[in-house]
Design an enzyme around this catalytic site. Sequence first.
Site, PDB file in Angstrom:
ATOM      1  N   ASP A  40     -57.875  17.450  53.830  1.00 32.35           N
ATOM      2  CA  ASP A  40     -57.142  17.270  52.579  1.00 32.35           C
ATOM      3  C   ASP A  40     -56.867  18.664  52.018  1.00 32.35           C
ATOM      4  O   ASP A  40     -57.788  19.364  51.597  1.00 32.35           O
ATOM      5  CB  ASP A  40     -57.992  16.450  51.603  1.00 32.35           C
ATOM      6  CG  ASP A  40     -57.292  16.175  50.271  1.00 32.35           C
ATOM      7  OD1 ASP A  40     -56.289  16.855  49.976  1.00 32.35           O
ATOM      8  OD2 ASP A  40     -57.764  15.301  49.529  1.00 32.35           O
ATOM      9  N   ASP A  64     -50.206  16.432  52.633  1.00 35.23           N
ATOM     10  CA  ASP A  64     -51.424  17.250  52.537  1.00 35.23           C
ATOM     11  C   ASP A  64     -52.670  16.550  53.054  1.00 35.23           C
ATOM     12  O   ASP A  64     -53.790  17.016  52.827  1.00 35.23           O
ATOM     13  CB  ASP A  64     -51.652  17.697  51.090  1.00 35.23           C
ATOM     14  CG  ASP A  64     -51.811  16.530  50.127  1.00 35.23           C
ATOM     15  OD1 ASP A  64     -51.604  15.375  50.542  1.00 35.23           O
ATOM     16  OD2 ASP A  64     -52.143  16.769  48.951  1.00 35.23           O
ATOM     17  N   GLU A  65     -52.498  15.455  53.786  1.00 38.70           N
ATOM     18  CA  GLU A  65     -53.651  14.725  54.313  1.00 38.70           C
ATOM     19  C   GLU A  65     -53.383  14.244  55.737  1.00 38.70           C
ATOM     20  O   GLU A  65     -52.304  13.713  56.024  1.00 38.70           O
ATOM     21  CB  GLU A  65     -53.976  13.505  53.446  1.00 38.70           C
ATOM     22  CG  GLU A  65     -54.467  13.824  52.051  1.00 38.70           C
ATOM     23  CD  GLU A  65     -54.842  12.569  51.290  1.00 38.70           C
ATOM     24  OE1 GLU A  65     -55.746  12.639  50.446  1.00 38.70           O
ATOM     25  OE2 GLU A  65     -54.236  11.502  51.551  1.00 38.70           O
TER      26      GLU A  65
END
Length: 452
Positions: free
Chosen positions: A24, A119-120
């Site tokens: 993350d 973003d993950e």
Amino acid sequence: MLSRATYPENKGAAKRPLSYLFIDFNAYFAGVEQHDHPELMGKPVIVTPLASEHTGAIAASYEARPFGIKRGTKVADARILCPGIAVMPARHDRYVAVHKLLMEEIERHIPLEKIYSIDEAAFRLSRSEQDPARAVATAHRIKEGIATNVGPALRSSIGIAPTRLLAKLAAERVKPDGLTVLRAEDLPHALADIPLTDIPGIGAGVEARLARAGVDDFMKLWALQPKQARAIWGSVMGERFWHGLHGYETIEEPTKKSMIGHSRVLTREHETPDKARIVARALLLKAASRLRHYGMHASSLSLSVRLRPEGGWQAARRFSYSQDSFQFLALLDDMWADFSDAQRRKGHFPRLGGVTVYLHGLAKQGETALEQLDLFAEPKGVEKNARRAGLWKAIDTINADLDAKFQRLGGPRGEGGPKRHVALASQSGLALNYLGAKIAFSRVPEEAEFLF
């Protein structure tokens, strides 16, 4: 404090090995801005949807947060809370490009399992890496590789666990720049303090159903049986959630694209009905370009208008499957006329705060729904629809070629104004700031989307 004996024993925990590494990226948009502008490293930064003083932050760096600045903070308020804060307009194409660099770097160390958002992402550990010490060593190599080969501003929190759900929860435990291992034998007490709504899969609706079942904390959630979870969720998703939470791997079915659209907060110069209509049409044209890019047809269109200081209006239209932007625009104009009439009946036009357009009911050529409908369509209508869709596909290609040429000559993507694109005369003069693809939390745009 609850006793461990109060809840079912976590049997067979040792047989549920560490299988996933979840990464993350912390304050990702702000991190990319700090990466691209080294003078901003370690300094407060916010990212805004537009270059405007009348909008709010869509991301805030960790350095900005001690000042009380977070997502949604107005630019004017941020400047008061933190004089000198860097305010950076969003560059979504750049965030996608850096995302690709990050994924390539991580895949040098470990295979990608699934990208969840910009973003993950989840990665699968090999059998030799399922030992906690080796898994942690892999995580440290990934962090070092990112810092060395991409950039030290791009910090991340990593979670390691038996399932993707647990690995994500582990990644959330320490931010920024955290690293947490969550073994099956650590459950349930390692997560006893987590609020239910912080767990993916538990939104407001599921939380309310859990409350009606007497489940108001993690330990009670853990004590549910699979059939109880299925009943509360109202589908097999509850049972899959239960297995993921207890460390049992489940197969995630691929998601099918159900709608394509865009939404914009309106700046002061676009708050009038006429200007807002131009923005809505521009968003629809971009959605239609994406529709054709995916080789899909739509069968319904929705329009939502947000009013200031509060309230809103929405409408939808259904139609035969189409890729024709002319048809979509005519339907949008028809809905906009209804919206205008509704406001006139009230005796005044409020300020408009935002517009959203979506194409729904998607199908690809060859799919049953689309083919069955074509059997009942008028031949002339089908021919006209296909001819006009072909025209728009040609326009899409020309614009993509013009944008690629502009970049080869050194121009930045997404800037330069509509003069370098083929566009309807009625849309001329609208800044491309409104037109580019944007990143949703659950979807990473393809780079081609920024060329439309």
